[in-house]
Motif scaffolding. Structure first.
Motif, PDB file in Angstrom:
ATOM      1  N   ILE A  81       0.843  -1.201   0.000  1.00 25.25           N
ATOM      2  CA  ILE A  81       0.000   0.000   0.000  1.00 25.25           C
ATOM      3  C   ILE A  81       0.878   1.251   0.000  1.00 25.25           C
ATOM      4  O   ILE A  81       0.624   2.182  -0.740  1.00 25.25           O
ATOM      5  CB  ILE A  81      -0.933  -0.014   1.230  1.00 25.25           C
ATOM      6  N   TYR A  86       1.367  -3.166   4.190  1.00 32.02           N
ATOM      7  CA  TYR A  86       1.025  -4.206   3.234  1.00 32.02           C
ATOM      8  C   TYR A  86      -0.389  -4.711   3.481  1.00 32.02           C
ATOM      9  O   TYR A  86      -0.886  -4.680   4.601  1.00 32.02           O
ATOM     10  CB  TYR A  86       1.973  -5.398   3.367  1.00 32.02           C
ATOM     11  N   ARG A  87      -0.989  -5.212   2.439  1.00 28.53           N
ATOM     12  CA  ARG A  87      -2.255  -5.933   2.528  1.00 28.53           C
ATOM     13  C   ARG A  87      -1.964  -7.334   2.009  1.00 28.53           C
ATOM     14  O   ARG A  87      -1.509  -7.498   0.877  1.00 28.53           O
ATOM     15  CB  ARG A  87      -3.314  -5.260   1.669  1.00 28.53           C
ATOM     16  N   GLN A 142      -9.304  -7.351   8.048  1.00 28.32           N
ATOM     17  CA  GLN A 142     -10.629  -7.322   7.443  1.00 28.32           C
ATOM     18  C   GLN A 142     -11.307  -8.637   7.768  1.00 28.32           C
ATOM     19  O   GLN A 142     -10.793  -9.704   7.452  1.00 28.32           O
ATOM     20  CB  GLN A 142     -10.523  -7.150   5.932  1.00 28.32           C
TER      21      GLN A 142
END
Length: 159
Positions: A81, A86-87, A142
């Motif tokens: 990101i 980070y994702r 998430q």
């Protein structure tokens, strides 16, 4: 993008680093959140127990097998990101994330380089090594809510 369920042929020993475990009633691999939710929804509609497995590095399966569905988490992606943020997909190898961040000069996840599991498993189980743990290094998670029921309770599932 349909799911391919395999009946009675997959041995749990193939999914565990310990190499033990008999056959499962149903097996499916998922590659994104939508597939994961579809697989879980199917199991719920069939009143079938299920377990979501990543690398199987912390799983001890019964040699008699599992009379339910094993969902193999193949949600593997890493998105940068911004520098240091980070994702990662829940199926992304946590040791690879540790090496990646360290090679970019960031500290805090070096210990993860020795953990053979996935990001999802590490977060779910609060994995750690050498006195360090994942929970204080994870900025946000998430979680998919709703539509997933377990014993008549709505449960969060890491995706």
């Amino acid at each position: 993008n349909r799911l391919h369920f395999v009946r009675g042929e997959k041995r749990l020993s193939d999914l565990s680093t310990w190499g033990i475990g008999g056959p499962c009633k149903l097996f499916v691999q998922v590659f994104d959140q939508r597939q994961l939710l579809t697989a879980i929804r199917y199991c719920n509609e069939q009143s079938m127990r299920y377990i979501v497995v990543g690398k199987g590095s912390n799983c001890l399966f019964d040699d008699l097998g599992f009379d339910g569905c094993v969902i193999l988490n193949c949600i593997v992606f890493l998105e940068k990101i911004e520098p240091g943020l980070y994702r990662a997909g829940s199926g992304y190898p946590v040791n690879r994330l540790g090496f990646q961040t360290a090679s970019e000069g960031f500290t805090g996840l070096e210990f993860a380089g020795g953990i053979p599991g996935t990001v999802g498993g590490a977060v779910y189980m609060n994995a750690g090594a050498n006195g360090q743990i994942v929970d204080i290094r994870c900025g946000w998670i998430q979680i998919q809510w709703g539509m997933i029921r377990d014993s008549n309770r709505i449960m969060p599932r890491l995706v």
